[in-house]
Scaffold this motif. Structure first.
Motif, PDB file in Angstrom:
ATOM      1  N   TYR A  39      34.498 -25.655 -16.188  1.00  0.00           N
ATOM      2  CA  TYR A  39      33.448 -26.263 -15.377  1.00  0.00           C
ATOM      3  C   TYR A  39      32.775 -25.257 -14.440  1.00  0.00           C
ATOM      4  CZ  TYR A  39      37.107 -26.721 -11.711  1.00  0.00           C
ATOM      5  OH  TYR A  39      38.101 -26.490 -10.787  1.00  0.00           O
ATOM      6  N   VAL A  40      33.225 -24.026 -14.479  1.00  0.00           N
ATOM      7  CA  VAL A  40      32.576 -22.915 -13.783  1.00  0.00           C
ATOM      8  C   VAL A  40      32.257 -21.855 -14.833  1.00  0.00           C
ATOM      9  CG1 VAL A  40      32.919 -21.034 -12.117  1.00  0.00           C
ATOM     10  CG2 VAL A  40      33.723 -23.334 -11.575  1.00  0.00           C
ATOM     11  N   ASP A  44      30.501 -16.355 -13.268  1.00  0.00           N
ATOM     12  CA  ASP A  44      30.604 -16.567 -11.829  1.00  0.00           C
ATOM     13  C   ASP A  44      31.649 -15.615 -11.234  1.00  0.00           C
ATOM     14  OD1 ASP A  44      31.603 -17.895  -9.254  1.00  0.00           O
ATOM     15  OD2 ASP A  44      29.942 -19.209  -9.791  1.00  0.00           O
ATOM     16  N   TYR A  47      35.129 -17.081 -10.886  1.00  0.00           N
ATOM     17  CA  TYR A  47      35.679 -17.731 -12.074  1.00  0.00           C
ATOM     18  C   TYR A  47      37.141 -17.391 -12.293  1.00  0.00           C
ATOM     19  CZ  TYR A  47      36.442 -18.803 -17.032  1.00  0.00           C
ATOM     20  OH  TYR A  47      36.943 -19.271 -18.221  1.00  0.00           O
ATOM     21  N   HIS A  52      39.812 -23.048 -13.391  1.00  0.00           N
ATOM     22  CA  HIS A  52      38.504 -23.704 -13.464  1.00  0.00           C
ATOM     23  C   HIS A  52      38.343 -24.416 -14.808  1.00  0.00           C
ATOM     24  CE1 HIS A  52      36.884 -20.932 -10.101  1.00  0.00           C
ATOM     25  NE2 HIS A  52      37.159 -22.126  -9.626  1.00  0.00           N
ATOM     26  N   TYR A 105      42.338 -26.768 -10.217  1.00  0.00           N
ATOM     27  CA  TYR A 105      41.567 -26.087  -9.183  1.00  0.00           C
ATOM     28  C   TYR A 105      42.428 -24.938  -8.667  1.00  0.00           C
ATOM     29  CZ  TYR A 105      44.488 -29.253  -6.379  1.00  0.00           C
ATOM     30  OH  TYR A 105      45.551 -29.946  -5.844  1.00  0.00           O
ATOM     31  N   GLN A 115      38.059 -23.743  -0.421  1.00  0.00           N
ATOM     32  CA  GLN A 115      37.719 -23.269  -1.765  1.00  0.00           C
ATOM     33  C   GLN A 115      38.226 -24.238  -2.828  1.00  0.00           C
ATOM     34  OE1 GLN A 115      38.977 -20.885   0.661  1.00  0.00           O
ATOM     35  NE2 GLN A 115      36.773 -20.665   1.018  1.00  0.00           N
ATOM     36  N   ASP A 118      35.770 -26.975  -2.889  1.00  0.00           N
ATOM     37  CA  ASP A 118      34.562 -26.503  -3.563  1.00  0.00           C
ATOM     38  C   ASP A 118      34.751 -26.523  -5.077  1.00  0.00           C
ATOM     39  OD1 ASP A 118      31.876 -25.265  -3.559  1.00  0.00           O
ATOM     40  OD2 ASP A 118      32.934 -23.505  -4.332  1.00  0.00           O
ATOM     41  N   ASP A 119      35.942 -26.125  -5.545  1.00  0.00           N
ATOM     42  CA  ASP A 119      36.227 -26.200  -6.982  1.00  0.00           C
ATOM     43  C   ASP A 119      36.075 -27.632  -7.480  1.00  0.00           C
ATOM     44  OD1 ASP A 119      36.777 -23.502  -7.035  1.00  0.00           O
ATOM     45  OD2 ASP A 119      38.950 -23.725  -7.230  1.00  0.00           O
ATOM     46  N   ARG A 122      32.524 -28.697  -7.639  1.00  0.00           N
ATOM     47  CA  ARG A 122      31.843 -28.103  -8.796  1.00  0.00           C
ATOM     48  C   ARG A 122      32.217 -28.839 -10.081  1.00  0.00           C
ATOM     49  NH1 ARG A 122      31.687 -21.563  -8.448  1.00  0.00           N
ATOM     50  NH2 ARG A 122      30.000 -21.945  -9.929  1.00  0.00           N
ATOM     51  N   TRP A 126      29.547 -30.639 -12.475  1.00  0.00           N
ATOM     52  CA  TRP A 126      29.513 -30.361 -13.911  1.00  0.00           C
ATOM     53  C   TRP A 126      29.529 -31.667 -14.690  1.00  0.00           C
ATOM     54  CZ3 TRP A 126      32.305 -31.413 -18.256  1.00  0.00           C
ATOM     55  CH2 TRP A 126      32.040 -30.632 -19.395  1.00  0.00           C
ATOM     56  N   ARG A 166      26.006 -26.943  -2.754  1.00  0.00           N
ATOM     57  CA  ARG A 166      25.872 -26.627  -4.176  1.00  0.00           C
ATOM     58  C   ARG A 166      24.587 -27.202  -4.769  1.00  0.00           C
ATOM     59  NH1 ARG A 166      28.603 -22.393  -6.208  1.00  0.00           N
ATOM     60  NH2 ARG A 166      30.631 -22.236  -5.215  1.00  0.00           N
TER      61      ARG A 166
END
Length: 298
Positions: A39-40, A44, A47, A52, A105, A115, A118-119, A122, A126, A166
């Motif tokens: 999903y990242v 990135d 990554y 991820h 994550y 973080q 944030d994962d 994201r 996605w 985001r």
């Protein structure tokens, strides 16, 4: 004991295992798993090829319309846990007729809780773009989390900034199911430092009280937050009991009192292990919760 009785003992042990395996196979056949979806993007700078990733469990039964989506965020004290262990949750959620997603994550000490959040944000973003490919409705994404995963789910639902940074100004979370959630008020918990090993959590939350407060969903509650469905074990950790009750009271004061269930006899680990059983009360209430929310928004 005679030889015949000795032979009977292994048979008695094998039979329950065979029944469990047969049950798992029957449940698995009802859904289609798409595993290890990134999903990242690999380009990135943040990554992580392992963390991820997410798994999607879609019901095999055809549907006339896109299905609601339930994203399960695992626990593990913000330092352990893996989506692969929770495949049983994904399969059983799919059996309810939802598209289930189980996410990995990044964990401490590699990153801190912001973080991790944030994962998870994201992953949700996605899904907004891609979940239709798996039969899911991008407009009906619900979060579900146990322990540390519950704290992350609650933070995502209550802090629109996690998505705004985001590029998504509107919070896409439609509702949240908390299963013995931890970390709802780490500001209070870490200021107390009641137990000798509490300092371990500083690896995930950092040394500053301002950071503890920022990462605690309790302090992001506001009018208009998505609906919550809350489960707490009657024999869970006192800090989880205390923070969930405080969370309930704050939601109630905002006019959004959540259905709140204290499950008799349940300790912290049992609160997620019970999800192995398809007829579990959490699944029953979850389905009713999603149906009621869908009806209310029509």
């Amino acid at each position: 004991m005679t030889i015949s009785r000795w032979l009977l003992v292994p048979a008695l042990l094998v039979l329950p295992l065979l029944l469990v395996a047969a049950n798992e196979l029957a449940v698995a056949r009802a859904s289609r798993r798409t595993a290890d979806v990134a999903y990242v993007p690999a380009t990135d700078s943040a990554y992580d090829a392992t963390r991820h990733r997410l798994d999607v469990y879609a019901p095999r039964e055809p549907a006339t319309a896109p299905r609601p989506v339930v994203v399960f965020i695992h626990g593990g004290s913000w330092a352990s846990g893996n989506k692969d262990f929770y495949s049983y949750v994904g399969r059983r959620l799919a059996r309810l007729g939802v598209v289930a997603v189980v996410v990995n994550y990044r964990l401490a000490p590699q990153v801190r809780v912001p973080q991790m959040a944030d994962d998870c944000a994201r992953a949700v973003l996605w899904l907004q773009t891609h979940i239709r490919e798996y039969g899911g409705d991008a407009g009906r994404i619900y979060l579900m989390g146990h322990s540390a995963g519950g704290g992350l789910a609650a933070w995502l639902a209550t802090d629109d900034a996690l998505f705004a940074r985001r590029g998504q100004p509107r919070n896409p979370v439609r509702g949240v199911i908390l299963d013995d959630a931890a970390g709802l008020d780490m500001y209070d918990y870490l200021r107390r430092m009641e137990f000798p090993d509490d300092r371990q959590y500083l690896a995930a939350f950092g040394p500053e009280p301002a950071g503890w407060r920022e990462a605690s969903a309790l302090y992001h509650l506001h009018a208009g937050v998505p609906p919550f469905l809350v489960f707490v074990g009657a024999k869970t950790y006192p800090s989880i009991t205390r923070s969930n009750e405080k969370f309930r009271q704050r939601l109630t004061a905002l006019g959004a009192a959540p259905p709140y269930h204290v499950l008799p006899g349940k300790k912290h680990a049992a609160m997620v292990l019970q999800l192995y059983w398809p007829g579990n009360v959490i699944y029953r209430e979850l389905r009713a919760f999603i149906q009621a929310d869908t009806a209310a928004r029509l």
